[in-house]
Design a protein around this motif. Structure first.
Motif, short mmCIF file in Angstrom:
data_model
loop_
_atom_site.label_atom_id
_atom_site.label_comp_id
_atom_site.label_asym_id
_atom_site.label_seq_id
_atom_site.Cartn_x
_atom_site.Cartn_y
_atom_site.Cartn_z
N ALA A 86 44.55 -35.03 -70.34
CA ALA A 86 44.97 -35.10 -71.74
C ALA A 86 43.85 -34.62 -72.66
O ALA A 86 44.09 -33.90 -73.64
N GLY A 87 42.61 -35.02 -72.35
CA GLY A 87 41.49 -34.59 -73.17
C GLY A 87 41.27 -33.09 -73.12
O GLY A 87 41.01 -32.45 -74.15
N LEU A 88 41.38 -32.51 -71.92
CA LEU A 88 41.20 -31.07 -71.77
C LEU A 88 42.29 -30.31 -72.50
O LEU A 88 42.02 -29.32 -73.20
N PHE A 89 43.52 -30.77 -72.36
CA PHE A 89 44.64 -30.11 -73.04
C PHE A 89 44.50 -30.27 -74.56
O PHE A 89 44.78 -29.33 -75.32
N GLY A 90 44.07 -31.45 -74.99
CA GLY A 90 43.87 -31.68 -76.42
C GLY A 90 42.82 -30.75 -77.01
O GLY A 90 42.95 -30.27 -78.14
N LEU A 91 41.78 -30.47 -76.23
CA LEU A 91 40.74 -29.54 -76.69
C LEU A 91 41.30 -28.13 -76.83
O LEU A 91 40.97 -27.42 -77.78
N TRP A 92 42.16 -27.73 -75.88
CA TRP A 92 42.81 -26.41 -76.00
C TRP A 92 43.67 -26.35 -77.26
O TRP A 92 43.61 -25.36 -78.01
N MET A 93 44.44 -27.40 -77.51
CA MET A 93 45.30 -27.42 -78.71
C MET A 93 44.45 -27.39 -79.98
O MET A 93 44.79 -26.69 -80.95
N ALA A 94 43.36 -28.13 -79.98
CA ALA A 94 42.49 -28.13 -81.16
C ALA A 94 41.93 -26.74 -81.41
O ALA A 94 41.79 -26.31 -82.57
N GLY A 95 41.64 -26.01 -80.34
CA GLY A 95 41.16 -24.64 -80.49
C GLY A 95 42.18 -23.73 -81.14
O GLY A 95 41.84 -22.88 -81.97
N ARG A 96 43.46 -23.93 -80.81
CA ARG A 96 44.49 -23.09 -81.41
C ARG A 96 44.63 -23.40 -82.90
O ARG A 96 44.75 -22.49 -83.72
N PHE A 97 44.61 -24.67 -83.24
CA PHE A 97 44.70 -25.07 -84.65
C PHE A 97 43.50 -24.54 -85.42
O PHE A 97 43.63 -24.00 -86.52
N ALA A 98 42.31 -24.71 -84.84
CA ALA A 98 41.10 -24.26 -85.51
C ALA A 98 41.07 -22.76 -85.70
O ALA A 98 40.61 -22.26 -86.74
N MET A 99 41.55 -22.01 -84.71
CA MET A 99 41.59 -20.56 -84.83
C MET A 99 42.54 -20.11 -85.93
O MET A 99 42.27 -19.18 -86.69
N LEU A 100 43.66 -20.80 -86.06
CA LEU A 100 44.66 -20.41 -87.05
C LEU A 100 44.17 -20.68 -88.47
O LEU A 100 44.48 -19.93 -89.39
N PHE A 101 43.38 -21.74 -88.63
CA PHE A 101 42.91 -22.12 -89.98
C PHE A 101 41.39 -22.02 -90.10
O PHE A 101 40.78 -22.73 -90.89
N LEU A 113 35.14 -25.39 -80.70
CA LEU A 113 36.32 -25.95 -80.03
C LEU A 113 36.90 -24.97 -79.02
O LEU A 113 37.23 -25.33 -77.88
N ASP A 114 37.02 -23.71 -79.44
CA ASP A 114 37.67 -22.70 -78.61
C ASP A 114 36.85 -22.38 -77.36
O ASP A 114 37.36 -22.38 -76.24
N VAL A 115 35.57 -22.12 -77.55
CA VAL A 115 34.69 -21.82 -76.42
C VAL A 115 34.40 -23.07 -75.60
O VAL A 115 34.29 -23.02 -74.38
N GLY A 116 34.32 -24.22 -76.28
CA GLY A 116 34.07 -25.47 -75.58
C GLY A 116 35.13 -25.80 -74.55
O GLY A 116 34.83 -26.37 -73.49
N PHE A 117 36.38 -25.43 -74.83
CA PHE A 117 37.45 -25.65 -73.86
C PHE A 117 37.14 -24.93 -72.55
O PHE A 117 37.28 -25.51 -71.46
N TYR A 118 36.74 -23.67 -72.63
CA TYR A 118 36.47 -22.91 -71.40
C TYR A 118 35.24 -23.45 -70.68
O TYR A 118 35.21 -23.49 -69.44
N LEU A 119 34.23 -23.88 -71.44
CA LEU A 119 33.04 -24.45 -70.81
C LEU A 119 33.41 -25.70 -70.02
O LEU A 119 33.00 -25.87 -68.86
N LEU A 120 34.21 -26.58 -70.62
CA LEU A 120 34.61 -27.81 -69.94
C LEU A 120 35.50 -27.51 -68.74
O LEU A 120 35.34 -28.11 -67.67
N LEU A 121 36.43 -26.57 -68.91
CA LEU A 121 37.32 -26.20 -67.81
C LEU A 121 36.52 -25.69 -66.61
O LEU A 121 36.77 -26.08 -65.46
N VAL A 122 35.55 -24.82 -66.87
CA VAL A 122 34.74 -24.25 -65.79
C VAL A 122 33.90 -25.33 -65.12
O VAL A 122 33.76 -25.36 -63.88
N LEU A 123 33.33 -26.24 -65.91
CA LEU A 123 32.53 -27.32 -65.33
C LEU A 123 33.37 -28.20 -64.42
O LEU A 123 32.94 -28.56 -63.30
N VAL A 124 34.58 -28.54 -64.85
CA VAL A 124 35.48 -29.35 -64.02
C VAL A 124 35.86 -28.61 -62.74
O VAL A 124 35.79 -29.16 -61.64
N ALA A 125 36.25 -27.35 -62.89
CA ALA A 125 36.69 -26.56 -61.73
C ALA A 125 35.54 -26.31 -60.76
O ALA A 125 35.70 -26.43 -59.54
N ALA A 126 34.37 -25.99 -61.30
CA ALA A 126 33.21 -25.71 -60.44
C ALA A 126 32.81 -26.94 -59.64
O ALA A 126 32.48 -26.85 -58.46
#
Length: 389
Positions: A86-101, A113-126
């Motif tokens: 939920a936290g990871l998905f929430g960060l992705w959603m926050a990135g979309r909102f932040a990019m739009l505004f 927010l936008d880049v942080g999502f990918y950093l967290l995703l890669v850390l989890v996957a790695a």
């Protein structure tokens, strides 16, 4: 401790649904911008925002959903679920909102927010693949590079001395390689399985081998030349050779034998856009009158969107315990996304009036993803068959 709701029991659930919803919203916004009906409140210009959100927003969500779902199969470890998901998905959603505004919220906050999502995703996957000593570390590496391209796009938009085309070219190249690598596993495998279940034992698609590795390597080299070398004969010839090799690879999988099953056939249709897109890129580099937009949309609206819907529908059915069968609605999803891609490429090639072609292609795209949301959204919110709610 209460069990997580079904929507948080696998990465494919929130990210496939969220990605599909954003595919619709982002394209509706883009069509409204083109029509002059709204003005974006993003720090990115309109074209750059559209490009960014289609690649790093929409495609990125599906990449995350696929990766988080595939990792447990690769490693045998428990899936990321519940509050961490939920936290990871929430960060992705926050990135979309932040990019739009981002013009109001600030480009720095949007980038974090936008880049942080990918950093967290890669850390989890790695962490998962490295602890399991799994062979799929290179796929996580591609996702990391995708996140780096995202960061570069923010820097370019902020006025740093970066070629504005570099980030999106890198992103398109990386997703093309992901399709070539992962599609090269699943397309022949699913085709072989489908044929074997029907008693076909002669002329089955072969397992990936040295030829496939050579094609992937050649494609990577051609795309690198497209990104880094001056436009001209070198990238043009390499891209042409890669397109030919990819077409030969696709032919080896004998997709025509599985034409009766839309779930299998659509994988071949999606992959077929790769050699088409690479061939069009080659034509651009060699100085023909083919516009770059045609090649890019063959790879994005064609290969990426079609493969995304092919994988989302199949994975949703399979991972929720349902029969792997494409009903009428699913077949319409495949038809609409294919028609939309054809119309969009044809529009870029000048075969259709630009505004009419873009609008009709966009409506086909929107229709295909709306139908996915309507048909598969309830499944993604429901427990797996045989699993308690």
């Amino acid at each position: 401790m209460a069990a997580s709701p079904p929507i948080l029991r696998g990465g494919f659930r929130p990210f496939f649904l969220g990605g599909a919803i954003w595919a619709v919203i982002a394209l509706v916004i883009w069509l409204a911008v083109l029509a002059g009906q709204i003005t974006l409140t993003s720090a990115f210009d309109a074209v750059a925002w559209h490009r960014h959100e289609m690649l790093f927003g929409f495609v990125g969500a599906i990449v995350a959903g696929f990766l988080l779902t595939a990792i447990p199969n690769w490693t045998g470890r428990l899936p990321i679920a519940g509050a961490p998901l939920a936290g990871l998905f929430g960060l992705w959603m926050a990135g979309r909102f932040a990019m739009l505004f981002s013009a109001e919220l600030g480009p720095v906050a949007a980038a974090i927010l936008d880049v942080g999502f990918y950093l967290l995703l890669v850390l989890v996957a790695a962490r998962e693949v490295i602890e399991a000593n799994n062979r799929n570390v290179p796929i996580v590496g591609l996702v990391l590079l995708f996140g780096v391209a995202n960061a570069l796009d923010h820097l370019a938009a902020a006025g740093f001395a970066i070629d504005p085309a570099l980030p999106w070219k890198v992103a398109v190249a990386l997703v093309t390689l992901m399709i070539s690598l992962i599609g090269g596993r699943i397309v022949p495998s699913f085709t072989r399985n489908w044929l074997a279940k029907r008693g076909v034992i002669q002329g089955l698609p072969g397992q990936p081998g040295r030829f496939d590795l050579a094609v992937i390597g050649l494609t990577a080299l051609a795309l690198l030349a497209w990104i880094a070398a001056p436009a001209g004969w070198l990238p043009g010839v390499l891209l042409g050779i890669a397109a030919t090799a990819q077409a030969m690879r696709l032919a080896r999988w004998k997709g025509w034998k599985a034409v009766a099953d839309p779930l299998v056939l659509i994988l071949h249709v999606a992959y077929a856009w790769l050699p088409v897109g690479l061939a069009l890129l080659a034509a651009v580099e060699l100085g023909t009158p083919v516009p770059q937009s045609a090649a890019i949309h063959a790879l994005t609206a064609g290969a990426m969107a079609t493969m995304i819907l092919a994988v989302m529908t199949r994975a949703t059915l399979g991972h929720t315990g349902r029969e792997l069968r494409a009903g009428p609605a699913t077949t319409v999803i495949y038809f609409l996304v294919t028609l939309g891609a054809l119309l969009r490429v044809a529009t870029s090639l000048g075969a259709l009036d630009y505004r009419m072609g873009v609008d009709v292609a966009g409506l086909c795209w929107i229709g295909s993803f709306l139908l996915f949301i309507g048909c598969y959204g309830p499944i993604l919110f429901a427990p797996r068959i045989g699993e308690r709610d």
